[in-house]
Design a protein around this motif. Structure first.
Motif, mmCIF file in Angstrom:
data_model
loop_
_atom_site.group_PDB
_atom_site.id
_atom_site.type_symbol
_atom_site.label_atom_id
_atom_site.label_comp_id
_atom_site.label_asym_id
_atom_site.label_seq_id
_atom_site.Cartn_x
_atom_site.Cartn_y
_atom_site.Cartn_z
ATOM 1 N N ALA A 1 3.933 0.395 -12.280
ATOM 2 C CA ALA A 1 2.821 1.350 -12.345
ATOM 3 C C ALA A 1 1.628 0.749 -11.609
ATOM 4 N N TYR A 2 0.691 1.613 -11.252
ATOM 5 C CA TYR A 2 -0.516 1.193 -10.552
ATOM 6 C C TYR A 2 -1.717 1.811 -11.254
ATOM 7 N N ALA A 3 -2.811 1.065 -11.311
ATOM 8 C CA ALA A 3 -4.052 1.591 -11.877
ATOM 9 C C ALA A 3 -4.674 2.546 -10.872
ATOM 10 N N LEU A 4 -5.025 3.719 -11.332
ATOM 11 C CA LEU A 4 -5.681 4.686 -10.462
ATOM 12 C C LEU A 4 -7.154 4.336 -10.335
ATOM 13 N N PRO A 5 -7.780 4.656 -9.209
ATOM 14 C CA PRO A 5 -9.194 4.306 -9.024
ATOM 15 C C PRO A 5 -10.142 5.137 -9.878
ATOM 16 N N PHE A 6 -9.646 6.265 -10.393
ATOM 17 C CA PHE A 6 -10.446 7.129 -11.261
ATOM 18 C C PHE A 6 -9.482 8.065 -11.989
ATOM 19 N N ALA A 7 -9.983 8.712 -13.017
ATOM 20 C CA ALA A 7 -9.165 9.648 -13.785
ATOM 21 C C ALA A 7 -8.814 10.861 -12.917
ATOM 22 N N VAL A 8 -7.613 11.382 -13.120
ATOM 23 C CA VAL A 8 -7.148 12.535 -12.343
ATOM 24 C C VAL A 8 -6.710 13.632 -13.324
ATOM 25 N N PRO A 9 -7.688 14.316 -13.924
ATOM 26 C CA PRO A 9 -7.353 15.323 -14.927
ATOM 27 C C PRO A 9 -7.038 16.706 -14.365
ATOM 28 N N ASP A 10 -7.390 16.951 -13.085
ATOM 29 C CA ASP A 10 -7.266 18.312 -12.564
ATOM 30 C C ASP A 10 -7.028 18.301 -11.055
ATOM 31 N N ALA A 11 -6.894 19.485 -10.487
ATOM 32 C CA ALA A 11 -6.601 19.627 -9.051
ATOM 33 C C ALA A 11 -7.695 19.049 -8.152
ATOM 34 N N PRO A 12 -8.986 19.275 -8.415
ATOM 35 C CA PRO A 12 -9.998 18.665 -7.541
ATOM 36 C C PRO A 12 -9.928 17.130 -7.529
ATOM 37 N N ALA A 13 -9.661 16.537 -8.681
ATOM 38 C CA ALA A 13 -9.514 15.072 -8.738
ATOM 39 C C ALA A 13 -8.255 14.637 -7.992
ATOM 40 N N ALA A 14 -7.204 15.430 -8.053
ATOM 41 C CA ALA A 14 -5.974 15.114 -7.318
ATOM 42 C C ALA A 14 -6.225 15.129 -5.818
ATOM 43 N N VAL A 15 -7.029 16.052 -5.351
ATOM 44 C CA VAL A 15 -7.382 16.103 -3.925
ATOM 45 C C VAL A 15 -8.164 14.848 -3.542
ATOM 46 N N ARG A 16 -9.111 14.450 -4.376
ATOM 47 C CA ARG A 16 -9.879 13.228 -4.101
ATOM 48 C C ARG A 16 -8.972 12.002 -4.095
ATOM 49 N N ALA B 1 0.831 -1.209 0.000
ATOM 50 C CA ALA B 1 0.000 0.000 0.000
ATOM 51 C C ALA B 1 0.862 1.255 0.000
ATOM 52 N N GLU B 2 1.976 1.221 0.705
ATOM 53 C CA GLU B 2 2.878 2.380 0.705
ATOM 54 C C GLU B 2 3.530 2.575 -0.665
ATOM 55 N N HIS B 3 3.897 1.477 -1.325
ATOM 56 C CA HIS B 3 4.410 1.598 -2.700
ATOM 57 C C HIS B 3 3.369 2.289 -3.586
ATOM 58 N N ALA B 4 2.124 1.834 -3.463
ATOM 59 C CA ALA B 4 1.045 2.406 -4.268
ATOM 60 C C ALA B 4 0.806 3.872 -3.918
#
Length: 167
Positions: free
Chosen positions: A80-95, A26-29
């Motif tokens: 690499a790791y699959a992200l749980p959702f797309a991260v196109p912008d700052a609000p998604a990065a916060v999530r 989990a820490e690697h991820a």
């Protein structure tokens, strides 16, 4: 009687090793995920993202030593790791940052349960730190950090493809 106690100690050590390996995965991820967060987060929260990244790198390195101390060989990070959702912008990065912290808290809750003595204290400290970071990212807390995630997923996975403990 001594034989049973010996087997019990071996079983407890094996359980702690499995939980430590899951926390290491989990820490690697999380380190990988914070790389994505740092690339998308706004300047107003960049220092917070860097702090989270550094904290997870330090915990990852500590866990690698812990796994060796428990007689195991630390799992390597996936490329690499699959992200749980797309991260196109700052609000998604916060999530994403909040989600990373939730997932890390969940595996540390398992490590607290599976370990004793100083390892349990370290795991509890890591759980607390992840919960505090999650609250900062999310803007609110949960009653039992690390436990609500377990209710939603009975079979956690720290695989590169995502899952409950992967990114």
């Amino acid at each position: 009687m001594a034989s049973r106690a010996g087997r019990s100690a071996v079983g407890e050590r094996a359980a702690a090793l499995r939980a430590a390996q899951a926390a290491l995965a989990a820490e690697h991820a999380a380190v990988y995920g914070y790389g994505v967060v740092g690339g998308r987060i706004g300047d107003d929260r960049l220092a917070e993202a860097r702090e989270g990244y550094a904290a997870h790198r330090a915990r990852r390195d500590d866990l690698a030593r812990t796994v060796r101390d428990l007689g195991g060989s630390p799992e390597a990070a996936a490329p690499a790791y699959a992200l749980p959702f797309a991260v196109p912008d700052a609000p998604a990065a916060v999530r994403l940052a909040a989600e990373l912290e939730n997932r890390v808290a969940a595996v540390y809750a398992d490590l607290v349960r599976a370990s004793t003595a100083s390892l349990r204290r370290q795991a509890a400290g890591a759980l607390r730190e992840a919960a505090v970071r999650a609250v900062r990212w999310r803007g609110g807390g949960v009653a039992f950090p690390g436990l609500t995630e377990r209710a939603a997923s009975a079979t956690p996975s720290a695989s590169p493809g995502g899952g409950a403990d992967g990114v």
